[in-house]
Motif scaffolding. Structure first.
Motif, PDB file in Angstrom:
ATOM      1  N   UNK A 124       8.717   2.277   2.555  1.00 31.92           N
ATOM      2  CA  UNK A 124       7.832   3.263   1.908  1.00 31.92           C
ATOM      3  C   UNK A 124       6.883   3.958   2.874  1.00 31.92           C
ATOM      4  N   UNK A 125       6.970   3.650   4.184  1.00 28.91           N
ATOM      5  CA  UNK A 125       6.140   4.374   5.149  1.00 28.91           C
ATOM      6  C   UNK A 125       6.443   5.866   5.072  1.00 28.91           C
ATOM      7  N   UNK A 126       5.415   6.732   4.956  1.00 30.19           N
ATOM      8  CA  UNK A 126       5.681   8.178   4.925  1.00 30.19           C
ATOM      9  C   UNK A 126       6.450   8.608   6.168  1.00 30.19           C
ATOM     10  N   UNK A 173       0.837  -1.206   0.000  1.00 32.36           N
ATOM     11  CA  UNK A 173       0.000   0.000   0.000  1.00 32.36           C
ATOM     12  C   UNK A 173       0.870   1.254   0.000  1.00 32.36           C
ATOM     13  N   UNK A 174       1.860   1.283   0.900  1.00 22.59           N
ATOM     14  CA  UNK A 174       2.715   2.478   1.004  1.00 22.59           C
ATOM     15  C   UNK A 174       3.521   2.712  -0.275  1.00 22.59           C
ATOM     16  N   UNK A 175       3.921   1.642  -0.959  1.00 25.87           N
ATOM     17  CA  UNK A 175       4.656   1.827  -2.208  1.00 25.87           C
ATOM     18  C   UNK A 175       3.764   2.469  -3.264  1.00 25.87           C
ATOM     19  N   UNK A 176       2.502   2.034  -3.333  1.00 28.67           N
ATOM     20  CA  UNK A 176       1.564   2.652  -4.273  1.00 28.67           C
ATOM     21  C   UNK A 176       1.371   4.135  -3.941  1.00 28.67           C
ATOM     22  N   UNK A 177       1.244   4.414  -2.649  1.00 31.98           N
ATOM     23  CA  UNK A 177       1.082   5.801  -2.196  1.00 31.98           C
ATOM     24  C   UNK A 177       2.313   6.624  -2.554  1.00 31.98           C
ATOM     25  N   UNK A 192       4.585   6.070  -4.943  1.00 33.78           N
ATOM     26  CA  UNK A 192       4.712   6.263  -6.391  1.00 33.78           C
ATOM     27  C   UNK A 192       3.691   7.273  -6.904  1.00 33.78           C
ATOM     28  N   UNK A 193       2.480   7.220  -6.350  1.00 31.53           N
ATOM     29  CA  UNK A 193       1.449   8.175  -6.778  1.00 31.53           C
ATOM     30  C   UNK A 193       1.841   9.597  -6.408  1.00 31.53           C
ATOM     31  N   UNK A 194       2.452   9.759  -5.251  1.00 34.94           N
ATOM     32  CA  UNK A 194       2.822  11.094  -4.778  1.00 34.94           C
ATOM     33  C   UNK A 194       3.893  11.725  -5.649  1.00 34.94           C
ATOM     34  N   UNK A 195       4.644  10.919  -6.373  1.00 37.78           N
ATOM     35  CA  UNK A 195       5.705  11.438  -7.233  1.00 37.78           C
ATOM     36  C   UNK A 195       5.165  11.963  -8.562  1.00 37.78           C
ATOM     37  N   UNK A 196       3.877  11.687  -8.844  1.00 35.78           N
ATOM     38  CA  UNK A 196       3.271  12.160 -10.091  1.00 35.78           C
ATOM     39  C   UNK A 196       2.099  13.074  -9.737  1.00 35.78           C
TER      40      UNK A 196
END
Length: 363
Positions: free
Chosen positions: A86-88, A19-23, A25-29
């Motif tokens: 990938x935890x924020x 989940x955190x990896x998806x979050x 990667x999304x935050x980078x776009x």
């Protein structure tokens, strides 16, 4: 689980990491990010204690207590966990000690605003109450945390604290002074023995066999001893650490060894100072008075005797240096909120409940 398979087990991404990896990667776009956040289920985020700052009332802890990882009524002292990649980054502290070991790869911490970069083999110890963040944003790195309860540390690792080394100094500053050493980092590099010791501890916790807690405590002592033996002089301390405070721990070492019949005058003679200077120096480097530290040491030993022996209250009072049992009882009740007898009874009940739970656990 065998040693050769535990690293593969840890390397696999768990559901939170996915989940955190998806979050991440999304935050980078930027264009896709808003759409991604809108697609999240807030209830799912909250129920699974996922850290998503954009979701109102999601899990955003500022301080972790023992109850986050330990059974409150259990004597369990340590807990191992993998840091979720990938935890924020989020600023937080804990009431327990934390050991952060980079099994492989890299990570970055901000400790009280100071940047600390870590790589394979680095071991970082954090004091309770220290605010920090940790960043690890790749699939390959592996970070293992060892959480050590402050409330049970003194009893379980009492003999370790009697040794004069950089690690016992680190723990003593947190336990007995107001001038803590925020962190310490050891560089162990690609030491396979240190790595194997850590993985064996993780396996011991996963298998959770009989006497596992005692075995883990001893394994951690061996882990620390091997780090000291090989890397005591390959360390990083905070730039602001006061060397005088660490030197002042010699007084605490001496008091731990002689707390039963020590006097301020005796200690002053031992260190070739006058009694008034010794008293003032102790207060300066620890933030506590001589009497406060001595009382703390005596009551901690009394606590251990109440938990682990059937020695009478009057004998315990004498054993820790109080000739008047009534005086000891008053001091204990003032510090713990209950009398020594009630403390012993409550602890005995907790142990009986724990043994019953273990006996009912399916084999």
């Amino acid at each position: 689980m065998k040693l050769e398979s535990i690293e593969e087990y840890l390397q696999a991404l768990n559901p939170d990491e996915i989940f955190y990896r998806q979050y991440y990667l999304a935050k980078r776009h930027e264009k896709e990010y808003a759409t991604y956040i809108q697609s999240l289920n807030p209830e799912f985020i909250r129920q699974n204690n996922l850290i998503v700052p954009e979701i109102a009332y999601s899990f955003q802890p500022e301080q972790f207590g023992d109850e986050s990882f330990f059974c409150i009524d259990s004597p369990q002292c340590i807990f191992l966990k993998k840091h979720d990649r990938y935890t924020p980054e989020f600023l937080h502290s804990h009431i327990f000690f934390e050991v952060i070991y980079v099994l492989k790869g890299t990570c970055r911490q901000s400790i009280q605003g100071q940047q600390v970069f870590m790589e394979t083999g680095d071991v970082c110890l954090l004091s309770p109450g220290v605010k920090h963040t940790i960043a690890c944003f790749d699939d390959d790195s592996l970070i293992i945390n060892i959480l050590i309860r402050r409330s049970t540390f003194k009893e379980v690792f009492f003999s370790f604290l009697r040794n004069d080394n950089i690690l016992s100094s680190f723990f003593l500053t947190s336990l007995y002074t107001k001038h803590i050493c925020e962190y310490i980092v050891f560089h162990t590099g690609y030491d396979l023995e240190i790595k194997r010791n850590l993985l064996e501890m993780y396996i011991e916790q996963l298998e959770n066999k009989r006497y596992s807690e005692r075995i883990l405590n001893n394994m951690l002592m061996i882990y620390f001893a091997k780090i000291l033996r090989g890397y005591e002089h390959n360390i990083i301390l905070p730039a602001a650490v006061n060397k005088e405070n660490i030197r002042g721990l010699a007084f605490i070492y001496y008091m731990k060894q002689h707390y039963k019949d020590i006097t301020l005058e005796d200690m002053a003679r031992e260190f070739h100072f006058t009694a008034p200077y010794t008293s003032a120096y102790i207060k300066k480097v620890t933030g506590y008075t001589y009497t406060q530290i001595l009382q703390k040491l005596r009551l901690e030993h009394a606590e251990s005797l109440l938990k682990n022996t059937n020695v009478s209250i009057s004998r315990i009072s004498e054993e820790i240096g109080y000739l008047n049992p009534e005086h000891f009882i008053r001091l204990f009740k003032r510090s713990y909120g209950i009398s020594p007898n009630c403390f012993r009874q409550k602890w005995g009940n907790c142990q009986e409940d724990l043994l019953s739970a273990v006996s009912l656990t399916p084999k």
